[in-house]
Each structure stands twice: as C-alpha cells, then as structure tokens.
Design an enzyme around this catalytic site. Structure first.
Site, PDB file in Angstrom:
ATOM      1  N   LYS A   1     -30.900  20.668  16.829  1.00  0.00           N
ATOM      2  CA  LYS A   1     -29.516  20.388  17.218  1.00  0.00           C
ATOM      3  C   LYS A   1     -29.470  20.134  18.701  1.00  0.00           C
ATOM      4  O   LYS A   1     -30.014  20.926  19.469  1.00  0.00           O
ATOM      5  CB  LYS A   1     -28.614  21.569  16.852  1.00  0.00           C
ATOM      6  CG  LYS A   1     -27.139  21.263  17.023  1.00  0.00           C
ATOM      7  CD  LYS A   1     -26.357  22.428  17.553  1.00  0.00           C
ATOM      8  CE  LYS A   1     -26.553  22.586  19.045  1.00  0.00           C
ATOM      9  NZ  LYS A   1     -25.728  23.636  19.654  1.00  0.00           N
TER      10      LYS A   1
ATOM     11  N   ALA B   1     -48.532  33.844  20.620  1.00  0.00           N
ATOM     12  CA  ALA B   1     -47.857  33.915  19.325  1.00  0.00           C
ATOM     13  C   ALA B   1     -47.111  35.240  19.187  1.00  0.00           C
ATOM     14  O   ALA B   1     -47.551  36.277  19.686  1.00  0.00           O
ATOM     15  CB  ALA B   1     -48.878  33.770  18.207  1.00  0.00           C
TER      16      ALA B   1
ATOM     17  N   ALA C   1       0.821  -1.219   0.000  1.00  0.00           N
ATOM     18  CA  ALA C   1       0.000   0.000   0.000  1.00  0.00           C
ATOM     19  C   ALA C   1       0.851   1.265   0.000  1.00  0.00           C
ATOM     20  O   ALA C   1       0.470   2.293   0.542  1.00  0.00           O
ATOM     21  CB  ALA C   1      -0.914  -0.009   1.223  1.00  0.00           C
ATOM     22  N   ALA C   2       2.038   1.177  -0.628  1.00  0.00           N
ATOM     23  CA  ALA C   2       2.944   2.326  -0.574  1.00  0.00           C
ATOM     24  C   ALA C   2       2.805   3.250  -1.767  1.00  0.00           C
ATOM     25  O   ALA C   2       3.240   4.402  -1.730  1.00  0.00           O
ATOM     26  CB  ALA C   2       4.391   1.837  -0.487  1.00  0.00           C
ATOM     27  N   GLY C   3       2.186   2.740  -2.843  1.00  0.00           N
ATOM     28  CA  GLY C   3       2.165   3.495  -4.099  1.00  0.00           C
ATOM     29  C   GLY C   3       1.328   4.762  -4.013  1.00  0.00           C
ATOM     30  O   GLY C   3       0.478   4.915  -3.135  1.00  0.00           O
TER      31      GLY C   3
ATOM     32  N   ARG D   1      -2.345   7.153 -11.580  1.00  0.00           N
ATOM     33  CA  ARG D   1      -3.426   7.152 -12.562  1.00  0.00           C
ATOM     34  C   ARG D   1      -4.734   7.729 -12.018  1.00  0.00           C
ATOM     35  O   ARG D   1      -5.639   8.042 -12.769  1.00  0.00           O
ATOM     36  CB  ARG D   1      -3.642   5.715 -13.092  1.00  0.00           C
ATOM     37  CG  ARG D   1      -2.509   5.236 -13.980  1.00  0.00           C
ATOM     38  CD  ARG D   1      -2.479   3.712 -14.124  1.00  0.00           C
ATOM     39  NE  ARG D   1      -1.900   3.062 -12.943  1.00  0.00           N
ATOM     40  CZ  ARG D   1      -1.684   1.754 -12.829  1.00  0.00           C
ATOM     41  NH1 ARG D   1      -2.010   0.951 -13.827  1.00  0.00           N
ATOM     42  NH2 ARG D   1      -1.149   1.250 -11.743  1.00  0.00           N
TER      43      ARG D   1
ATOM     44  N   GLY E   1      -1.759  -7.583 -15.500  1.00  0.00           N
ATOM     45  CA  GLY E   1      -0.753  -8.557 -15.884  1.00  0.00           C
ATOM     46  C   GLY E   1      -1.452  -9.864 -16.251  1.00  0.00           C
ATOM     47  O   GLY E   1      -2.470 -10.217 -15.657  1.00  0.00           O
TER      48      GLY E   1
ATOM     49  N   ASP F   1      -4.968  -2.123  -3.302  1.00  0.00           N
ATOM     50  CA  ASP F   1      -6.004  -1.534  -4.165  1.00  0.00           C
ATOM     51  C   ASP F   1      -6.942  -2.605  -4.717  1.00  0.00           C
ATOM     52  O   ASP F   1      -7.623  -2.383  -5.720  1.00  0.00           O
ATOM     53  CB  ASP F   1      -5.379  -0.705  -5.295  1.00  0.00           C
ATOM     54  CG  ASP F   1      -4.625  -1.544  -6.321  1.00  0.00           C
ATOM     55  OD1 ASP F   1      -4.286  -2.712  -6.019  1.00  0.00           O
ATOM     56  OD2 ASP F   1      -4.376  -1.030  -7.433  1.00  0.00           O
TER      57      ASP F   1
HETATM   58  C1  UD1 Z   1      -0.392  -5.012 -10.321  1.00  0.00           C
HETATM   59  C2  UD1 Z   1       0.346  -6.228 -10.902  1.00  0.00           C
HETATM   60  C3  UD1 Z   1      -0.447  -6.756 -12.099  1.00  0.00           C
HETATM   61  C4  UD1 Z   1      -1.870  -7.083 -11.670  1.00  0.00           C
HETATM   62  C5  UD1 Z   1      -2.541  -5.877 -11.018  1.00  0.00           C
HETATM   63  C6  UD1 Z   1      -3.874  -6.284 -10.414  1.00  0.00           C
HETATM   64  C7  UD1 Z   1       2.729  -5.775 -10.501  1.00  0.00           C
HETATM   65  C8  UD1 Z   1       4.017  -5.381 -11.107  1.00  0.00           C
HETATM   66  N1  UD1 Z   1       1.675  -5.822 -11.327  1.00  0.00           N
HETATM   67  O1  UD1 Z   1      -0.380  -3.991 -11.316  1.00  0.00           O
HETATM   68  O2  UD1 Z   1       0.187  -7.929 -12.611  1.00  0.00           O
HETATM   69  O3  UD1 Z   1      -2.615  -7.515 -12.797  1.00  0.00           O
HETATM   70  O4  UD1 Z   1      -1.714  -5.361  -9.955  1.00  0.00           O
HETATM   71  O5  UD1 Z   1      -4.560  -5.200  -9.874  1.00  0.00           O
HETATM   72  O6  UD1 Z   1       2.690  -6.063  -9.331  1.00  0.00           O
HETATM   73  N2  UD1 Z   1       2.897  -0.715  -4.358  1.00  0.00           N
HETATM   74  C9  UD1 Z   1       3.808  -0.600  -3.322  1.00  0.00           C
HETATM   75  N3  UD1 Z   1       5.084  -0.226  -3.598  1.00  0.00           N
HETATM   76  C10 UD1 Z   1       5.508   0.001  -4.864  1.00  0.00           C
HETATM   77  C11 UD1 Z   1       4.590  -0.138  -5.929  1.00  0.00           C
HETATM   78  C12 UD1 Z   1       3.285  -0.503  -5.644  1.00  0.00           C
HETATM   79  O7  UD1 Z   1       3.454  -0.790  -2.153  1.00  0.00           O
HETATM   80  O8  UD1 Z   1       6.696   0.320  -5.019  1.00  0.00           O
HETATM   81  C13 UD1 Z   1       1.517  -1.089  -4.049  1.00  0.00           C
HETATM   82  C14 UD1 Z   1       0.502  -0.081  -4.525  1.00  0.00           C
HETATM   83  O9  UD1 Z   1       0.231   0.889  -3.515  1.00  0.00           O
HETATM   84  C15 UD1 Z   1      -0.727  -0.933  -4.833  1.00  0.00           C
HETATM   85  C16 UD1 Z   1      -0.135  -2.296  -5.153  1.00  0.00           C
HETATM   86  O10 UD1 Z   1       1.206  -2.276  -4.723  1.00  0.00           O
HETATM   87  O11 UD1 Z   1      -1.589  -1.029  -3.733  1.00  0.00           O
HETATM   88  C17 UD1 Z   1      -0.204  -2.611  -6.635  1.00  0.00           C
HETATM   89  O12 UD1 Z   1       0.444  -1.576  -7.361  1.00  0.00           O
HETATM   90  P1  UD1 Z   1      -0.188  -0.966  -8.672  1.00  0.00           P
HETATM   91  O13 UD1 Z   1       0.656   0.156  -9.113  1.00  0.00           O
HETATM   92  O14 UD1 Z   1      -1.623  -0.732  -8.499  1.00  0.00           O
HETATM   93  O15 UD1 Z   1       0.023  -2.179  -9.663  1.00  0.00           O
HETATM   94  P2  UD1 Z   1      -0.811  -2.482 -11.005  1.00  0.00           P
HETATM   95  O16 UD1 Z   1      -0.261  -1.664 -12.097  1.00  0.00           O
HETATM   96  O17 UD1 Z   1      -2.248  -2.387 -10.739  1.00  0.00           O
HETATM   97 MG    MG Z   2      -3.367  -1.682  -9.190  1.00  0.00          MG
END
Ligand code: UD1
Ligand code: MG
Length: 485
Positions: free
Chosen positions: A354, A426, A12-14, A18, A142, A105
């Site tokens: 309230k 009134a 959950a670091a991303g 998008r 993927g 996600d």
């Molecule tokens: C990813 C998968 C893909 C799959 C899809 C399903 C990879 C490379 N690809 O793609 O095969 O079909 O999910 O939804 O894994 N995150 C981190 N650190 C990072 C990068 C990402 O914690 O350095 C976390 C994000 O916050 C996110 C999760 O990993 O919650 C997935 O990353 P995201 O960028 O959404 O990957 P997708 O492109 O969706």
């Molecule tokens: Mg994703």
C-alpha cells in the site's frame, strides 16, 4: 442538417420497476458504465446545440453522471409517460428544429447509427423517423406497423397488440428523429389511452400519420444495437455484448485473449501488442497495459498502469498502481492503491503493498506487508517482513535504502530508516534507525540447554511404565507435573 438545428433528448426519468431495484434504471451499469452515460457518449459526436436529459427518479444522481458530460437536465415529476417526458423537455430544446429522442435505457446504440437515422429523416423530409430493428423475439417491445414498404402508420405497445400485430417482428427502439414543429401539436393531441394512463411518445406516431405527415422507419443494421434494458436479464445481455465488442477491439489491436468470453474489460482499458490475457481476468477502470505483458488467470486490475513485458501471475489484485517494465508480481499478490514498482522488481506470493515504492530490481517474494514504504534499488525483503506503519492513531513511513537485506520475519516499526547496504537480522523487531552498512539485530539471544530434551524423554517414559496407575485419570495431577511447577 446543421448541428445548430439539432437537440438530443434522453428520456431517463423512469424508475425501472421491472428491475426490482432501489437504484433508478438508467444508473444501473452494463459494459463498465451507467446506461445513461453510454447514451450521452454516443450522442456527443453529433455535436447538438443542446443535450437534454429528462430526469425524475434519483434526479440528482442522474444529473451528477450526465452534467460533467455536458448535458442539461429537466425534471419530470411525476413521470406520466415518455410523451409527457418529451413535453417537459420542450423549453430546454430551445430553438432546435429537430430532435433525436432516445430512451436512457438503450445504451448500445452507436453514433454512426444515429447519424444514419438523421440522414434517413432528412432525405425523406419526414415528420418522424423511427429507428427500428427486426428481432427474432420481439416480445416486450412496441411494434412498428407499416402501411406501405416505406411508410409507418403507428407504433403499438406490447400490451395493446392485436393477435395479428403480435406476429410483427419489426420493433420500436425508442430512438427517433423528430421535426419538432410537427411533433409538439401531435403530442398535444395524443391521449393517454392505456391502462397506466400515461402519455406515450409512441402515440404521437399514430397522430402524425392520421394528419397525413410522413413517418419513416430506419432499420438498424445490427439489431443488437437497439436492445433496451428493462430487466436484469436484459442488463446481463447488454453487458455481454459491450464486453464482446471491447474484447474484439483489443484483439483487433494485437492482444491475445484466451477463452475471451470469460474476460471482463472496461471501455477505457488499453493494452499493447502481443500482450496475453488469460481466462477469468478483469481489467477495469482506466487500466493501461504495455506491450508483451502477460496477465494470468484470475487477476483483477483496476486503474493499473503497466509498462512493457510485465508479468502478473495468477490471482493478483492490483488497484491504482504503476508497474514499470519487466516487473513480475504474484501469484496471489495484492497491490492496494498508490504503489510504484520500478523496473525489474519482483513481488511474490501473499505480499500486500500500500502506498509504497519498490526500487529497481528489488524483491519481496513471500508473505509480507509493506505500507507507506519507500525501498531503494536491489534490496531483498525477506519472507514475512512487516512494516508496522500504524500505531492506532497515525500512519508513519518506512525508508529502506539500496541493496538492503531484511532478514525473514522482521518487523520494522515506523517511522524508521534503514540505510543503504544495511542488514537486518531475521526475526528482528526494529524500532530505531539502522545506519548504512550496519547490521541491525533486535531479538532475544538464543540459549542451548545441553541434554535437556533427552532428560525430558526419560522422565516421560518412566511415567508410562506398566503397573503404574493410568495417566488418564483426571482427578489427580501427575507428580512430575506438580514437580515442574
Ligand atoms: C419503450 C417504448 C417501446 C419500445 C421500447 C424500446 C414507449 C411508450 N414505449 O417501452 O415502444 O419498444 O421502449 O426499448 O415509449 N421515461 C421517462 N419518463 C416517463 C416514462 C419513461 O423519462 O414518464 C424514460 C425511462 O426512464 C426510459 C425510457 O423513458 O429510459 C423508456 O421507458 P421504458 O419504461 O423503458 O419504456 P419501454 O416499456 O421499454
Ligand atoms: Mg425500456
């Protein structure tokens, strides 16, 4: 698998580029919760030895959501891909032998599906098992490349697909079960060979296969469960599915929902049998509704507690308030926080409450503001009654006894007490307490001036007589006007 061998790792670091948002992706909401909260809650019944959430963007805020749910966080800084995120979690997973890894996600996944994934993994004695799904439109995901009916050779990301692989409609959900002693060396061997120069967790799958390890895929029975949220459109779709599931559960429990696709219900909401929910209603937070209630169109209830047989007429807003049995409110009533409406009381149109208690059988039917007010039983609050609870600096309470009658358009200047059975005339502005059974009257005394109106009409008619100069000339004020001064 003993649960003591299992760790959950939530990625959950991303940032969620998008989504085009200043808010980290996993903090966006769908189905009434943040994405990451859904994921943690789905994993909790697996009772792992540790739930590790890898955080990066808005790490503190994400930690504040998952901490109270019993998860620990590890910081990934910078975010060099899902494989790197997993490496960062290595120390925190401790002595676990297996890990279910899940993207933060992917909020729709159910506990039963995660259990089935783990069962497939253990039955097949695999190094890695991917939760996959077959989608009509696999774009953006993927793809799972199989080398036999049961074995997987690789996951290929969308950007690296060959034309042939683009035809594959089995996708990677980014939810996996790994045998950790096999995963760590494979991750160490994987290379960040992509245009972002990130280490992908998906590349560990190819490495494991090349080493002759068993990689399986468990196909999700309901492909909707694996949907990821990369865009606002994904968020809307996932929200729609959560809402649909919740409505179905309530209908199953005996609640009628009209035009269900227009009704929004949060996950913690409960409603009793034979309650009717009309189109366009929102039931939010921890709202609890009793039996045989009717929530009419356009009403929004947040953290409201309703007894049985309550009617909420159209277009009411109710926040953090309690409505006992048989209460009727609205249309167009607004209940701000901390009200208690006792049984059989009625609140009508354009009434705002309230922090007020409305006694049993009491009515306030039209155009009122009642704030910081305690009203006894069977009182009648006339149209346009206002409790003036605020002097610009402090708030003050108003007490209104049982069977009090407040005449229309009265202002009650708090702090003030109206005794049981009292009447307020009134149009009064009440600044002092009114004893029980007394009449409080506080307004200018009426005077009738006999013949005044008829005389005025005669004067005006005389001015309008033909031959006289037009009245519309603006330069000179009219005689009669001057006289009146
Ligand atoms: C990813 C998968 C893909 C799959 C899809 C399903 C990879 C490379 N690809 O793609 O095969 O079909 O999910 O939804 O894994 N995150 C981190 N650190 C990072 C990068 C990402 O914690 O350095 C976390 C994000 O916050 C996110 C999760 O990993 O919650 C997935 O990353 P995201 O960028 O959404 O990957 P997708 O492109 O969706
Ligand atoms: Mg994703």
């Amino acid at each position: 698998m003993s649960n003591n061998d299992l760790a959950i790792v939530i990625l959950a670091a991303g940032k969620g580029t998008r989504l085009k948002s200043s808010l980290a992706k996993v903090l966006h909401r769908a189905g009434g919760r943040t994405l990451v909260e859904h994921v943690v809650r789905s994993c909790a019944p697996l009772k792992p030895r540790e739930t590790v959430v890898v955080v990066g963007h808005q790490a503190e805020q994400v930690g504040a959501v998952v901490g109270p749910l019993g998860a620990v966080t590890v910081l990934q800084q910078p975010q060099n891909g899902t494989g790197h995120a997993m490496q960062v979690a290595k120390r925190a997973v401790g002595r676990a032998k297996f890990a279910i890894v899940i993207a933060g996600d992917a909020p729709l996944v159910r506990t039963e599906t995660l259990k089935a994934l783990a069962a497939t993994h253990h039955k097949g004695n695999a190094a890695a098992t991917i939760l996959s799904a077959v989608l009509a439109d696999p774009s953006g995901y993927g793809r799972v490349v199989r080398k036999s009916e049961t074995l997987v050779s690789a996951i290929v990301e969308e950007s690296q697909l060959t034309d042939e692989q683009r035809e594959i409609n089995e996708i990677n959900s980014a939810i996996y079960c790994f045998t950790l002693e096999k995963l760590w060396p494979a991750l160490a061997q994987a290379k960040p060979n992509n245009k972002h120069r990130e280490l992908y967790l998906t590349d560990a799958i190819g490495v494991l296969n090349a080493k002759g390890e068993t990689v399986l895929a468990h196909v999700a029975a309901d492909p909707r469960e694996v949907l990821g949220c990369n865009t606002r459109a994904d968020l809307a779709e996932v929200d729609r599915i959560f809402r649909e599931w919740k409505r179905s559960a309530l209908m199953e429990a005996g609640v009628t929902i009209q035009l269900p696709e227009t009704v929004v219900i949060d996950p913690d909401v409960a409603a009793g049998e034979d309650t009717i929910i009309e189109p366009g209603v929102q039931l939010l937070g921890k709202t609890k509704i009793g039996m045989r209630c009717t929530i009419r169109t356009g009403s929004v209830l947040a953290d409201a507690i309703l007894g049985d047989d309550v009617t909420v007429e159209p277009h009411c807003v109710v926040t953090q308030s309690r409505l006992d049995d048989r209460v009727i409110i609205g249309p167009f009533a607004r209940l701000r926080p901390n009200n208690h409406l006792k049984a059989d009381s009625r609140i009508g149109n354009f009434v705002e409450l309230k922090k007020s208690t409305i006694g049993e059988g009491t009515k306030a039917m039209h155009l009122s503001y009642l704030g910081d007010t305690k009203i006894g039983a069977k009182a009648n609050i006339g149209a346009g009654t206002i409790t003036c609870n605020y002097d610009g600096f402090h708030k003050f309470p108003t007490h209104i006894g049982n069977k009090v009658f407040i005449g229309s358009d009265s202002a009650l200047i708090a702090p003030v007490r109206i005794g049981n059975g009292a009447y307020i005339a009134a149009g009064s502005t009440i600044t002092e307490n009114v004893p029980a059974d007394a009449l409080g009257i506080a307004r200018g005394r009426q005077a009738n001036k006999a013949g005044w109106a008829a005389k005025r009409r005669r004067e005006l008619a005389a001015e309008e007589k033909p031959g006289k100069k037009s009245r519309t000339k603006k330069s000179k004020p009219r005689k009669s006007a001057r006289k009146r001064k």
